[in-house]
Design a protein around this motif. Structure first.
Motif, PDB file in Angstrom:
ATOM      1  N   GLN A 228      44.722  43.161  38.491  1.00 29.09           N
ATOM      2  CA  GLN A 228      43.531  42.765  37.875  1.00 29.09           C
ATOM      3  C   GLN A 228      43.167  41.356  38.002  1.00 29.09           C
ATOM      4  OE1 GLN A 228      41.671  44.666  35.693  1.00 29.09           O
ATOM      5  NE2 GLN A 228      42.520  46.653  36.846  1.00 29.09           N
ATOM      6  N   LEU A 229      43.957  40.610  37.866  1.00 29.21           N
ATOM      7  CA  LEU A 229      43.696  39.078  37.770  1.00 29.21           C
ATOM      8  C   LEU A 229      42.834  38.540  38.836  1.00 29.21           C
ATOM      9  CD1 LEU A 229      45.951  37.305  39.805  1.00 29.21           C
ATOM     10  CD2 LEU A 229      47.475  38.331  37.900  1.00 29.21           C
ATOM     11  N   ALA A 230      42.481  39.340  40.102  1.00 28.14           N
ATOM     12  CA  ALA A 230      42.144  38.843  41.290  1.00 28.14           C
ATOM     13  C   ALA A 230      40.762  39.486  41.471  1.00 28.14           C
ATOM     14  CB  ALA A 230      43.289  38.936  42.517  1.00 28.14           C
ATOM     15  N   TYR A 231      39.941  38.785  41.952  1.00 31.03           N
ATOM     16  CA  TYR A 231      38.435  39.246  42.028  1.00 31.03           C
ATOM     17  C   TYR A 231      38.177  39.238  43.793  1.00 31.03           C
ATOM     18  CZ  TYR A 231      33.482  39.097  42.321  1.00 31.03           C
ATOM     19  OH  TYR A 231      31.995  39.503  43.010  1.00 31.03           O
ATOM     20  N   PHE A 232      37.939  40.386  44.218  1.00 37.57           N
ATOM     21  CA  PHE A 232      37.504  40.435  45.567  1.00 37.57           C
ATOM     22  C   PHE A 232      36.118  41.198  45.791  1.00 37.57           C
ATOM     23  CE2 PHE A 232      37.146  42.740  49.666  1.00 37.57           C
ATOM     24  CZ  PHE A 232      37.415  41.686  50.654  1.00 37.57           C
ATOM     25  N   ASN A 233      35.355  40.661  46.452  1.00 37.59           N
ATOM     26  CA  ASN A 233      33.812  41.471  46.808  1.00 37.59           C
ATOM     27  C   ASN A 233      33.828  41.832  48.310  1.00 37.59           C
ATOM     28  OD1 ASN A 233      31.068  41.724  47.210  1.00 37.59           O
ATOM     29  ND2 ASN A 233      30.702  40.936  45.086  1.00 37.59           N
ATOM     30  N   HIS A 234      33.549  42.989  48.378  1.00 38.68           N
ATOM     31  CA  HIS A 234      33.231  43.572  49.810  1.00 38.68           C
ATOM     32  C   HIS A 234      31.947  42.996  50.347  1.00 38.68           C
ATOM     33  CE1 HIS A 234      36.601  46.424  49.665  1.00 38.68           C
ATOM     34  NE2 HIS A 234      36.588  46.322  50.951  1.00 38.68           N
ATOM     35  N   ALA A 235      30.735  43.199  49.761  1.00 40.60           N
ATOM     36  CA  ALA A 235      29.494  42.853  50.253  1.00 40.60           C
ATOM     37  C   ALA A 235      29.587  41.364  50.398  1.00 40.60           C
ATOM     38  CB  ALA A 235      28.418  43.060  48.926  1.00 40.60           C
ATOM     39  N   GLN A 236      30.120  40.551  49.923  1.00 41.98           N
ATOM     40  CA  GLN A 236      30.473  39.039  50.265  1.00 41.98           C
ATOM     41  C   GLN A 236      31.131  38.762  51.730  1.00 41.98           C
ATOM     42  OE1 GLN A 236      30.944  36.249  47.268  1.00 41.98           O
ATOM     43  NE2 GLN A 236      30.239  34.887  48.829  1.00 41.98           N
ATOM     44  N   HIS A 237      32.005  39.643  51.827  1.00 42.93           N
ATOM     45  CA  HIS A 237      32.752  39.420  53.376  1.00 42.93           C
ATOM     46  C   HIS A 237      32.225  40.065  54.315  1.00 42.93           C
ATOM     47  CE1 HIS A 237      35.798  38.119  50.289  1.00 42.93           C
ATOM     48  NE2 HIS A 237      36.126  37.487  51.155  1.00 42.93           N
ATOM     49  N   VAL A 238      31.844  41.537  53.926  1.00 43.51           N
ATOM     50  CA  VAL A 238      31.083  42.298  55.059  1.00 43.51           C
ATOM     51  C   VAL A 238      29.834  41.824  55.409  1.00 43.51           C
ATOM     52  CG1 VAL A 238      30.476  44.834  55.812  1.00 43.51           C
ATOM     53  CG2 VAL A 238      32.574  44.331  54.557  1.00 43.51           C
ATOM     54  N   LYS A 239      28.800  41.876  54.308  1.00 41.44           N
ATOM     55  CA  LYS A 239      27.386  41.546  54.511  1.00 41.44           C
ATOM     56  C   LYS A 239      27.212  40.283  55.022  1.00 41.44           C
ATOM     57  CE  LYS A 239      23.082  42.842  53.974  1.00 41.44           C
ATOM     58  NZ  LYS A 239      22.129  44.009  54.287  1.00 41.44           N
ATOM     59  N   VAL A 240      27.606  39.207  53.832  1.00 41.59           N
ATOM     60  CA  VAL A 240      27.238  37.715  53.981  1.00 41.59           C
ATOM     61  C   VAL A 240      28.111  37.220  54.936  1.00 41.59           C
ATOM     62  CG1 VAL A 240      26.976  35.739  52.574  1.00 41.59           C
ATOM     63  CG2 VAL A 240      26.956  37.783  51.368  1.00 41.59           C
ATOM     64  N   GLY A 241      29.400  37.265  54.974  1.00 36.21           N
ATOM     65  CA  GLY A 241      30.449  36.804  55.708  1.00 36.21           C
ATOM     66  C   GLY A 241      30.648  37.314  57.226  1.00 36.21           C
ATOM     67  N   GLY A 242      29.837  38.362  57.462  1.00 41.05           N
ATOM     68  CA  GLY A 242      29.912  39.224  58.585  1.00 41.05           C
ATOM     69  C   GLY A 242      31.153  39.394  59.252  1.00 41.05           C
ATOM     70  N   ILE A 243      32.154  39.758  58.175  1.00 39.36           N
ATOM     71  CA  ILE A 243      33.603  40.266  58.749  1.00 39.36           C
ATOM     72  C   ILE A 243      33.649  41.907  59.236  1.00 39.36           C
ATOM     73  CG2 ILE A 243      36.165  40.024  58.269  1.00 39.36           C
ATOM     74  CD1 ILE A 243      35.284  37.737  56.561  1.00 39.36           C
ATOM     75  N   GLU A 244      34.345  41.975  60.067  1.00 44.09           N
ATOM     76  CA  GLU A 244      34.558  43.357  60.515  1.00 44.09           C
ATOM     77  C   GLU A 244      35.581  44.126  59.666  1.00 44.09           C
ATOM     78  OE1 GLU A 244      34.158  45.141  63.935  1.00 44.09           O
ATOM     79  OE2 GLU A 244      32.379  43.882  64.284  1.00 44.09           O
ATOM     80  N   CYS A 245      35.313  45.171  59.145  1.00 45.31           N
ATOM     81  CA  CYS A 245      36.422  46.090  58.564  1.00 45.31           C
ATOM     82  C   CYS A 245      37.605  45.765  59.080  1.00 45.31           C
ATOM     83  CB  CYS A 245      36.053  47.572  58.339  1.00 45.31           C
ATOM     84  SG  CYS A 245      34.255  48.154  57.845  1.00 45.31           S
ATOM     85  N   GLN A 246      37.941  45.868  60.342  1.00 46.72           N
ATOM     86  CA  GLN A 246      39.167  46.105  61.061  1.00 46.72           C
ATOM     87  C   GLN A 246      39.951  44.768  60.865  1.00 46.72           C
ATOM     88  OE1 GLN A 246      36.377  47.335  62.300  1.00 46.72           O
ATOM     89  NE2 GLN A 246      36.969  49.482  62.684  1.00 46.72           N
ATOM     90  N   THR A 247      39.340  43.435  60.548  1.00 47.45           N
ATOM     91  CA  THR A 247      40.003  42.290  60.376  1.00 47.45           C
ATOM     92  C   THR A 247      41.005  42.494  59.226  1.00 47.45           C
ATOM     93  OG1 THR A 247      37.822  41.326  61.003  1.00 47.45           O
ATOM     94  CG2 THR A 247      39.526  40.012  60.140  1.00 47.45           C
ATOM     95  N   CYS A 248      40.424  43.211  58.259  1.00 44.89           N
ATOM     96  CA  CYS A 248      41.307  43.186  56.957  1.00 44.89           C
ATOM     97  C   CYS A 248      42.208  44.637  56.987  1.00 44.89           C
ATOM     98  CB  CYS A 248      40.643  43.165  55.670  1.00 44.89           C
ATOM     99  SG  CYS A 248      39.706  41.384  55.715  1.00 44.89           S
ATOM    100  N   HIS A 249      41.532  45.616  57.486  1.00 42.43           N
ATOM    101  CA  HIS A 249      41.995  46.965  57.571  1.00 42.43           C
ATOM    102  C   HIS A 249      42.585  47.443  58.507  1.00 42.43           C
ATOM    103  CE1 HIS A 249      40.731  47.311  53.246  1.00 42.43           C
ATOM    104  NE2 HIS A 249      39.636  47.063  53.729  1.00 42.43           N
ATOM    105  N   GLY A 250      42.733  46.710  59.656  1.00 40.24           N
ATOM    106  CA  GLY A 250      43.403  46.971  60.885  1.00 40.24           C
ATOM    107  C   GLY A 250      42.507  48.254  61.576  1.00 40.24           C
TER     108      GLY A 250
END
Ligand code: HEC
Ligand code: HEC
Ligand code: HEC
Ligand code: HEC
Ligand code: HEC
Ligand code: HEC
Length: 420
Positions: free
Chosen positions: A332-354
């Motif tokens: 709960q204490l951690a905040y993670f945002n998909h749009a920030q990483h995928v859309k803004v950061g341009g990171i592929e799903c596979q980088t984090c999910h294999g």
């Protein structure tokens, strides 16, 4: 006497006028469509490609028949308004009795095409892409580079798995060695006895045979005790430290799901885009697990009788959600945002999910620890492409440093960014 009514047209006329206006208004969109041509601008084709890949590739390819017909040249086969209507709601066109649509429907064994909530511009963009792909047969250069990326991920997994079994292999080896030693000792004892019984030994031989491996002496020696204590402490320490690091870490976690849903089949073989099901991933904090309705876009017609697919039907009939087991779980204490990483950061799903597209059952690929997040923020440059917001920052950075601007530099290591 002046009577207005004499100069005005009869009532019927108004009725006719109204009807004509209605007809013109009704036809207006069609005449506009008739004028609409398929755009050729590069960004529109690109948008169309994304839309096509997200919505259509499951059933259609450009040059070959899959579930539905090959779409090459479809813009010449049918007028644009027809295509527009058909793509948005093919059943409506078929039910209107349109001969072409009915024949096509019969030809494809009354397979229903999904309805799409697309705007007319989006349909035009898709057609633009289909036209572009019909005319320019794509070169196969893209695939190898994509493969290379996926391959890199796979190699990492392959490295990670032996790591886990290393200890087991090590222990098995020691056991085998001990067994061999035991067998050798037994053989030696047996042979010595045999020779003794025969009693044909000269003195020199007698001396050799009399030599005994004094186990007791060896075990009691200081060197042996030292080594044993050292190994024991090392193992205990290593296990302890690993255990501490692993508290709450669930890397590799792959729970059994209520339906045997395969990413390998859907995302791999059939290349359904991740966003098709995980609709939130470019828009919001969470990626979303698809509702049974999304499954039904296809499974209202595909594999209806499959027992696993029947479970989707049961969920919808009983109005109960499918209880997928969560795999990834930040505290709960951690905040993670998909749009920030995928859309803004341009990171592929596979980088984090294999390599999800190869997973029969999904598993947690990354450790998801704070160290993992921080490590990537230290190493990864921000994605400045198409993002004017960063231009000034990057200019400033490049004037002072000669490396890329990392996430670290925009506050990616600040506690408050990740902790509520
Ligand atoms: C679930 C499978 C499925 C999906 C998804 C799908 N289609 Fe279809 N499509 C079909 C089938 C099957 C037909 C043949 C007609 C029929 O059976 O209704 C068809 C027919 C068509 C036709 C007419 C082809 C012709 O030769 O005249 C067009 C155009 C078309 N689809 C476009 C699209 C577009 C664009 C998308 C994505 C936005 C899409 N389809 C998504 C199954 C699908
Ligand atoms: C865009 C289309 C599409 C969507 C959406 C879709 N599937 Fe499928 N599904 C397929 C296709 C295609 C097959 C393979 C059919 C075949 O191989 O004959 C399939 C097969 C299956 C199978 C059978 C697996 C097997 O071994 O044959 C299951 C179970 C399944 N899907 C579950 C789901 C669930 C659950 C969802 C929703 C989360 C879903 N599908 C969403 C297209 C789709
Ligand atoms: C046809 C729909 C569909 C497609 C396409 C799809 N997924 Fe999924 N995904 C699901 C469903 C349903 C679940 C939940 C069941 C499960 O865990 O297998 C899921 C679960 C996941 C999870 C684990 C979620 C958790 O519980 O932590 C990840 C990560 C994931 N998907 C990533 C991806 C990626 C990356 C892609 C594209 C390569 C993708 N998915 C494509 C339907 C889909
Ligand atoms: C920078 C790393 C990163 C990237 C890139 C990433 N994810 Fe995730 N994903 C995570 C983390 C971390 C979680 C766990 C979030 C939580 O528990 O709050 C997660 C959770 C999920 C889940 C579980 C449901 C949820 O939303 O919590 C799904 C599904 C998922 N990701 C799909 C995707 C897909 C699809 C993509 C690519 C379009 C993607 N992810 C890209 C790190 C990432
Ligand atoms: C694969 C690399 C990678 C991983 C792993 C990763 N991130 Fe990021 N993260 C990025 C990038 C790149 C950005 C910058 C995106 C942008 O341009 O705004 C970012 C930005 C952020 C931001 C916004 C920072 C800011 O100053 O605006 C937060 C918050 C964040 N990440 C949290 C996390 C958390 C929490 C985790 C671990 C669960 C994580 N990230 C894992 C690459 C990563
Ligand atoms: C890039 C994102 C990120 C940043 C920056 C970050 N953290 Fe974390 N932190 C996490 C994540 C994700 C977890 C949960 C993962 C875990 O438990 O290993 C975590 C866990 C923790 C925990 C452990 C809580 C527990 O229950 O185990 C503490 C304490 C903590 N962070 C403090 C800090 C402090 C202090 C800072 C600033 C110096 C900081 N964090 C900066 C992402 C971040």
């Amino acid at each position: 006497m002046f009577k207005a009514a004499n100069y005005l047209p009869p009532k019927k006329f108004y009725g006719c006028l109204l009807t004509s206006i209605r007809i013109i208004v009704a036809l207006l969109p069609f005449s506009l469509h008739a004028q609409a041509t398929i755009p050729t601008a590069e960004p529109i084709i690109k948008e169309g490609k994304t839309l096509f890949e997200n919505n259509c590739t499951v059933c259609h390819a450009i040059h070959e028949e899959i579930v539905g017909p090959a779409l090459a040249g479809v813009y010449d086969r049918r007028p644009i308004p027809w295509l527009n209507a058909f793509i948005k709601n093919s059943q409506k066109v078929i039910q209107s009795g349109d001969t072409y649509a009915v024949q096509l429907y019969e030809k494809y064994n009354r397979m229903q095409m999904t309805s799409f909530d697309l705007s007319e511009d989006q349909v035009l963009a898709i057609l633009a892409y289909i036209k572009d792909a019909t005319e320019n047969v794509p070169e196969p250069t893209v695939a190898p580079s994509e493969k290379a990326v996926a391959g890199g991920g796979a190699a990492e997994v392959e490295r990670a798995i032996p790591d886990k079994y290393l200890l087991a292999i090590f222990i098995a080896l020691i056991i085998v060695l001990l067994l061999i030693l035991l067998a050798l000792i037994l053989i030696v004892t047996f042979l010595t006895k045999l020779i003794r019984q025969k009693g044909e030994l000269d003195e020199a031989d007698e001396e050799i045979v009399a030599q005994k491996i004094n186990l007791k002496k060896i075990i009691q020696s200081k060197a042996f005790k030292g080594i044993a204590v050292f190994i024991f402490t090392a193992i205990v320490l290593k296990a302890g430290i690993d255990g501490l690091y692993a508290v709450g870490v669930q890397q590799g976690y792959a729970p059994r799901q209520p339906i045997d849903f395969s990413h390998k089949l859907h995302a791999g073989e059939y290349q359904i885009a991740c966003e098709y099901c995980h609709t939130g991933v470019t828009k919001s904090k969470i990626a979303n697990i698809p509702s049974p309705n999304i499954c039904m876009n296809c499974h209202s017609v595909i594999e209806k009788a499959h027992p696993e697919v029947q479970k989707i039907y049961a969920a919808i009939e009983n109005n109960t959600p499918i209880e997928w087991v969560r795999v990834h779980n930040l505290p709960q204490l951690a905040y993670f945002n998909h749009a920030q990483h995928v859309k803004v950061g341009g990171i592929e799903c596979q980088t984090c999910h294999g390599p999800v597209e190869e997973m029969e059952v999904i598993y947690q690929y990354a450790p998801l620890t704070m160290g993992w997040c921080i490590d990537c923020h230290r190493k990864t440059a921000i994605n400045a492409k198409d993002n004017a917001y960063y231009d000034k920052l990057i200019q400033l950075h490049e004037s002072k440093h000669n490396d890329l601007l990392k996430v670290e530099a925009i506050g990616g290591l600040e506690c408050g960014k990740c902790h509520y």
